[in-house]
Scaffold this motif. Structure first.
Motif, PDB file in Angstrom:
ATOM      1  N   VAL A   1       0.844  -1.203   0.000  1.00 41.39           N
ATOM      2  CA  VAL A   1       0.000   0.000   0.000  1.00 41.39           C
ATOM      3  C   VAL A   1       0.877   1.250   0.000  1.00 41.39           C
ATOM      4  O   VAL A   1       0.569   2.225  -0.691  1.00 41.39           O
ATOM      5  N   ALA A   2       1.976   1.239   0.741  1.00 39.40           N
ATOM      6  CA  ALA A   2       2.886   2.383   0.761  1.00 39.40           C
ATOM      7  C   ALA A   2       3.478   2.645  -0.619  1.00 39.40           C
ATOM      8  O   ALA A   2       3.665   3.789  -1.020  1.00 39.40           O
ATOM      9  N   CYS A   3       3.746   1.599  -1.355  1.00 41.59           N
ATOM     10  CA  CYS A   3       4.300   1.749  -2.706  1.00 41.59           C
ATOM     11  C   CYS A   3       3.246   2.196  -3.714  1.00 41.59           C
ATOM     12  O   CYS A   3       3.543   2.940  -4.636  1.00 41.59           O
ATOM     13  N   ARG A   4       2.008   1.761  -3.526  1.00 43.95           N
ATOM     14  CA  ARG A   4       0.950   2.047  -4.504  1.00 43.95           C
ATOM     15  C   ARG A   4       0.173   3.309  -4.176  1.00 43.95           C
ATOM     16  O   ARG A   4      -0.337   3.975  -5.068  1.00 43.95           O
ATOM     17  N   GLY A   5       0.021   3.650  -2.924  1.00 39.77           N
ATOM     18  CA  GLY A   5      -0.733   4.843  -2.543  1.00 39.77           C
ATOM     19  C   GLY A   5      -2.221   4.570  -2.434  1.00 39.77           C
ATOM     20  O   GLY A   5      -2.666   3.427  -2.425  1.00 39.77           O
ATOM     21  N   GLY A   6      -2.994   5.645  -2.369  1.00 34.56           N
ATOM     22  CA  GLY A   6      -4.438   5.531  -2.186  1.00 34.56           C
ATOM     23  C   GLY A   6      -5.191   5.076  -3.417  1.00 34.56           C
ATOM     24  O   GLY A   6      -6.171   4.365  -3.322  1.00 34.56           O
ATOM     25  N   VAL A   7      -4.772   5.509  -4.585  1.00 31.47           N
ATOM     26  CA  VAL A   7      -5.303   5.170  -5.908  1.00 31.47           C
ATOM     27  C   VAL A   7      -6.729   5.672  -6.126  1.00 31.47           C
ATOM     28  O   VAL A   7      -6.960   6.519  -6.954  1.00 31.47           O
ATOM     29  N   GLN A   8      -7.702   5.151  -5.432  1.00 30.17           N
ATOM     30  CA  GLN A   8      -9.101   5.452  -5.719  1.00 30.17           C
ATOM     31  C   GLN A   8      -9.880   5.504  -4.400  1.00 30.17           C
ATOM     32  O   GLN A   8      -9.532   4.839  -3.445  1.00 30.17           O
ATOM     33  N   TRP A   9     -10.952   6.295  -4.390  1.00 28.57           N
ATOM     34  CA  TRP A   9     -11.809   6.433  -3.201  1.00 28.57           C
ATOM     35  C   TRP A   9     -10.992   6.804  -1.976  1.00 28.57           C
ATOM     36  O   TRP A   9     -11.085   6.200  -0.921  1.00 28.57           O
ATOM     37  N   CYS A  10     -10.183   7.838  -2.110  1.00 27.97           N
ATOM     38  CA  CYS A  10      -9.329   8.246  -1.004  1.00 27.97           C
ATOM     39  C   CYS A  10      -9.266   9.765  -0.904  1.00 27.97           C
ATOM     40  O   CYS A  10      -9.501  10.468  -1.887  1.00 27.97           O
ATOM     41  N   LEU A  11      -8.966  10.258   0.274  1.00 24.26           N
ATOM     42  CA  LEU A  11      -8.869  11.698   0.492  1.00 24.26           C
ATOM     43  C   LEU A  11      -7.587  12.284  -0.104  1.00 24.26           C
ATOM     44  O   LEU A  11      -7.515  13.489  -0.306  1.00 24.26           O
ATOM     45  N   ASP A  12      -6.606  11.458  -0.392  1.00 23.38           N
ATOM     46  CA  ASP A  12      -5.382  11.941  -1.022  1.00 23.38           C
ATOM     47  C   ASP A  12      -5.670  12.547  -2.401  1.00 23.38           C
ATOM     48  O   ASP A  12      -5.002  13.449  -2.834  1.00 23.38           O
ATOM     49  N   ARG A  13      -6.694  12.033  -3.069  1.00 22.44           N
ATOM     50  CA  ARG A  13      -7.029  12.490  -4.420  1.00 22.44           C
ATOM     51  C   ARG A  13      -8.071  13.590  -4.439  1.00 22.44           C
ATOM     52  O   ARG A  13      -8.411  14.100  -5.483  1.00 22.44           O
ATOM     53  N   ALA A  14      -8.633  13.933  -3.289  1.00 17.60           N
ATOM     54  CA  ALA A  14      -9.666  14.974  -3.234  1.00 17.60           C
ATOM     55  C   ALA A  14      -9.048  16.335  -3.544  1.00 17.60           C
ATOM     56  O   ALA A  14      -8.021  16.705  -3.019  1.00 17.60           O
ATOM     57  N   ASP A  15      -9.716  17.076  -4.394  1.00 20.40           N
ATOM     58  CA  ASP A  15      -9.212  18.424  -4.763  1.00 20.40           C
ATOM     59  C   ASP A  15     -10.110  19.510  -4.241  1.00 20.40           C
ATOM     60  O   ASP A  15     -11.262  19.403  -4.119  1.00 20.40           O
TER      61      ASP A  15
END
Length: 128
Positions: free
Chosen positions: A114-128
């Motif tokens: 998960v650390a290598c791949r990241g949040g990808v989808q349905w995650c707050l990391d991608r919220a703008d």
């Protein structure tokens, strides 16, 4: 198998969410003693591990600072495995199935992924 490839991101997101929930729930159990027969002293190594599990699990579930949270959780589980489960002997303490360290080992490698791949989808990391 190419038909399944289109589901890889949502499936990964579900894996991240469910794993984060389970990990966070375990941390909550450690910190509150809910359905656990032991008492954990405030500020002890086990208590700090429980706090990392709760906060890290929730961050992974929500996809908030996913890579950092997963890296911290992976390291925590690696330490837990080496310190509490693994013994350098080829008897019953060496094999994960026998030293009861399977879940710590699985979590360590899953959170490393998960650390290598990241949040990808349905995650707050991608919220703008």
């Amino acid at each position: 198998m190419k038909a399944l490839a289109r589901f890889s991101d949502p499936t990964y997101a579900l894996l991240r969410i469910v794993t984060g929930f389970l990990f966070g729930f375990h941390g909550l159990q450690i910190l509150t003693g809910w359905q656990m027969p032991m008492h954990v002293a405030l500020g002890s190594q086990l208590w700090i591990g429980g706090l990392i599990e709760l906060v890290g699990g929730l961050a992974i579930l929500l996809g908030l600072q996913t890579r950092w949270a997963a890296l911290l959780c992976s390291g925590t589980m690696a330490v837990a495995y080496v310190q509490f489960h693994w013994k350098f002997a080829f008897g019953t303490q060496f094999w994960p199935a026998l030293n009861q360290g399977e879940m710590a080992l699985v979590y360590a490698f899953l959170f490393l992924f998960v650390a290598c791949r990241g949040g990808v989808q349905w995650c707050l990391d991608r919220a703008d």
